[in-house]
Design an enzyme around this catalytic site. Structure first.
Site, PDB file in Angstrom:
ATOM      1  N   GLU A   1       0.904  -1.150   0.000  1.00 48.71           N
ATOM      2  CA  GLU A   1       0.000   0.000   0.000  1.00 48.71           C
ATOM      3  C   GLU A   1       0.932   1.187   0.000  1.00 48.71           C
ATOM      4  O   GLU A   1       1.669   1.400   0.959  1.00 48.71           O
ATOM      5  CB  GLU A   1      -0.856  -0.087   1.263  1.00 48.71           C
ATOM      6  CG  GLU A   1      -2.132   0.686   1.177  1.00 48.71           C
ATOM      7  CD  GLU A   1      -2.064   1.872   2.065  1.00 48.71           C
ATOM      8  OE1 GLU A   1      -1.760   2.954   1.523  1.00 48.71           O
ATOM      9  OE2 GLU A   1      -2.274   1.737   3.263  1.00 48.71           O
TER      10      GLU A   1
ATOM     11  N   CYS B   1      -2.485   8.376   3.761  1.00 47.35           N
ATOM     12  CA  CYS B   1      -2.415   7.746   2.449  1.00 47.35           C
ATOM     13  C   CYS B   1      -3.675   8.016   1.638  1.00 47.35           C
ATOM     14  O   CYS B   1      -3.669   7.950   0.423  1.00 47.35           O
ATOM     15  CB  CYS B   1      -2.167   6.254   2.596  1.00 47.35           C
ATOM     16  SG  CYS B   1      -3.290   5.460   3.731  1.00 47.35           S
TER      17      CYS B   1
END
Ligand code: NDP
Length: 676
Positions: A258, A297
């Site tokens: 990720e 993120c």
């Protein structure tokens, strides 16, 4: 000020930092507040400890045992979270940010604990999907199963969420029965270390289930096998480097990443200034830019608005951002704290400068802004910076440069197709949001961007009060995205657990499959119990225990009575000629619900006993019509059992109704709650 030694937990021992330690600064003062790392980490010993001790202990527990353990761990962390809040201020995070990281992490653990009890069996084998009929007579069948990997999960986490980042990976890993080695980013590892100490001190985890590396990982990745998993969160550059580790490539080690993501938020073409949706859009963008000082993120990096609304959006966002007080995160009045470190500040300013080569800064000046209650030059403070890119079609940096701070760029689009094309220029993102009140626009844009995004969040006035926010990954929904975002997937409920298990296609007879899964499969061995199954407690009932009832003839009087009693006088039950014109029926037929009621009448044992309630009925199918004069009988078999608590549990019964010729008339699964 004393410098805190942040230890690693290696093969059952806390190991203090040594000559290999790295300094860690306070985000607020820039002073060194801690140190972490060892010159030599005994990675082999950690892997062996996890594989030989932690794995077997976890695999000896059922999914429900592990879920109960997760719940207790989450409760323990919740009780002690103030200590984590106190430490976290030095990462630059405000109390509101702590709620996302610390409470969000604990909440995620609670969700997995609950889902583990509800959606997984009280065993160690997960049957994935339905039984596949591979033969004409049902003597050879297929079933996918998931079993725990006997290896170890290495979690390499980012600095921005020292608690949530650990717990969102740890919860599904432990639920899968796999031990974990957690390696937090060094910049904020002191918070993770405190959370790990709390979990280990609770005594709830079996030895070897959880280890911690603060500092470098040494040569750990060189020793991974096909039964191990790496789950990485951080920069694309590090992910690229680590996933090329020879052992990872050679052994096909699962590598979940990720990484960077240029998430977009789209203001729908239908939304006008002054509307509730317009205000909602400004609120969401402002929140995503400033929460955790933009170090998320999922933060909004690209703000896509209809060309005609560009100025209104810039004005609205500038007004909102001007109200954000920047300062000491401990102060209640502070709305945005600092970036994590001076190095990160340099990085953000460099990337903002790159974006500035194709966009104009319309709000926020890193050389002129006010910081309350802290030294602007010593702490890693930056102001929110809003850019406007007038030509998003030819620009490239705005679509591929992640300034990991409160930095975002407004771009105008011509129509919905153009908005979608710009969103997809991120080349794979974790999330995109869309604010629109028009369901057709929502459909058009969603279908045009879904393949490039892990999550699409749509909000408007009807859902905004209960919506969860563009930036919040939820334990129930998948988190991860294609391409630049890493191509990985986390969370998503029980899907996350399967990332730490192997799916295997099992083929064999129903009896063999039943024995492997612990779930009765039609065609499998039937067991005759010592008494009527409704008289037997949850613990006494065996999987496969079966009751065959006597037959009962269905008469036209029965059908007539049922029709008038319930009001269901549908022509197929009342009018022989009309029913015969229907291609499905030979003539007048019995109601399906009449058959179900008769079935209950045939299999029920009426006395007060362990069956507490009928809680549902799944997968009902009527296969063959029953006409007056036919007779039906029932087979009732214990298919699966799921304890709910110490007092009762759910029994899933497989039920078939057959007629006088042995043909299947109806089939379903009945759910009852039964006392132990
Ligand atoms: P890194 O990729 O440098 O670090 C991420 C993790 O990888 C940390 O735990 C780090 O440990 C570890 N790591 C780095 N090198 C190695 C190695 N050789 N072997 C094993 N582990 C290693 O990212 P940062 O945290 O420094 O952040 C840098 C940038 O990454 C940010 O500015 C942002 O752009 C992006 N980022 C993106 C995130 C997202 O989810 N989209 C999240 C966080 C960052 P250590 O700290 O000890 O070096």
């Amino acid at each position: 000020m004393s410098v805190r030694d942040v230890a690693s937990f290696v093969a059952g021992e806390w190991v203090a930092p040594d000559t290999g330690a790295r300094p860690i600064e306070s985000a607020i003062t820039g002073e060194v507040i801690a140190r972490a790392g060892q010159a030599e980490l005994d990675a082999q010993a950690m892997l062996t400890h996890a594989r030989d001790l932690g794995g077997p202990a976890l695999r000896a527990m059922s999914f429900h045992d592990r879920a109960r353990m997760l719940k207790a761990l989450a409760q323990h962390l919740d009780t002690h979270k103030q200590a984590l809040y106190d430490l976290s201020f030095d990462t630059g995070a405000t109390q509101k940010d702590h709620l996302i990281d610390i409470d969000g992490g604990i909440g995620t653990m609670f969700v997995f604990a609950s889902k583990g009890r509800r959606e997984l069996p009280d065993g160690t084998v997960y049957a994935d999907g339905a039984v596949e009929q591979l033969s004409r007579h049902g003597t050879f069948m297929g079933q996918h199963i998931c079993t725990s990997l006997p290896g170890v999960a290495v979690h390499i986490n980012a600095f921005n969420f020292p608690v949530w980042g650990m717990l969102e990976k740890l919860a599904p890993t432990l639920l899968a029965g796999v031990p974990a080695i957690v390696k937090p980013a060094t910049a904020t590892c002191y918070v993770t270390e405190a959370a790990v100490r709390l979990m280990l001190d609770s005594g709830l985890l079996p030895p070897g289930a959880l280890q911690l590396v603060c500092g470098g990982l040494g040569d750990m990745l060189d020793h991974l096998t096909c039964q191990d998993v790496v789950s990485f969160t951080g920069s694309a550059a590090t992910a690229l480097k680590l996933r090329q580790t020879p052992a990872i490539v050679q052994n096909s080690v699962r590598f979940v990443a990720e990484q960077d993501s240029l998430n977009a938020s789209i203001l729908g073409p239908d939304v006008q200034p002054g509307s509730e949706e317009f205000a909602l859009f400004l609120k969401e963008v402002t929140r995503e830019m400033t929460t955790k000082a933009g170090q998320k993120c999922t933060a909004i990096r690209r703000i896509l608005v209809p060309e005609g609304q560009v100025q209104a959006v810039i004005t609205g966002l500038s007004d909102a951002l001007a109200k954000i007080t920047i300062g000491d995160p401990r102060a209640e009045s502070t709305r945005m704290g600092a970036l994590v470190s001076a190095a990160q500040k340099r990085d953000v300013l460099e990337r903002a400068a790159l974006i500035a080569t194709e966009a104009t800064r319309v709000f926020g000046d890193p050389d002129h802004f006010t910081v309350e209650g802290a030294d602007k030059d010593k702490g890693a403070f930056v102001p929110p910076m809003l850019f406007h890119c007038a030509d998003p079609d030819t620009a490239t940096h705005v679509h591929d440069t992640e300034a990991f701070g409160p930095v975002s760029t407004v771009m105008g689009y011509r129509d919905a197709a153009h908005a979608a094309a710009l969103a997809n220029r991120g080349q794979g993102s974790l999330v995109a949001s869309l604010i629109t009140a028009d369901a057709q626009i929502a459909r058009e844009i969603t279908l045009a961007i879904a393949a490039y995004h892990g999550r699409v969040y749509i909000n408007n006035a009807s859902s905004m009060k209960e919506s969860t926010g563009h930036g919040s990954p939820l334990p129930h929904m998948v988190h991860g995205g294609p391409g630049r975002a890493g191509g990985g997937e986390e969370l998503g409920g029980i899907r996350a657990v399967k990332h730490y298990m192997q799916r295997t296609a099992i083929q064999g007879s129903p009896e063999i499959l039943s024995a492997i899964t612990g779930t009765w499969i039609p065609g499998g061995r039937e067991i005759t119990g010592p008494a009527h199954p409704f008289t037997r407690g949850f613990g006494e009932l065996a999987i496969g225990e079966t009751l065959h009832t006597a037959p009962r003839v269905v008469t036209s009087e029965d059908v007539e009575k049922f029709a008038h009693f319930t009001g269901d006088t549908f022509y197929a039950h009342m009018d022989d000629e009309a029913a015969a014109r229907n291609p499905f029926f030979p003539g007048r037929v019995a109601h399906g619900y009449l058959l179900l009621s008769f079935a209950a009448g045939l299999f029920v044992q009426p006395d007060e006993g362990p069956v507490l309630a009928n809680t549902g009925l799944d997968s009902l199918r009527f296969m063959k019509p029953v006409v007056p004069g036919d007779s039906i009988k029932v087979r009732l078999t214990v298919k699966a059992k799921t304890p709910r608590n110490d007092d009762y549990g759910e029994v899933r019964w497989h039920v078939t109704l057959t007629n006088q010729d042995g043909d299947l008339v109806a089939e379903y699964e009945l759910l009852t709650m039964n006392a132990f």
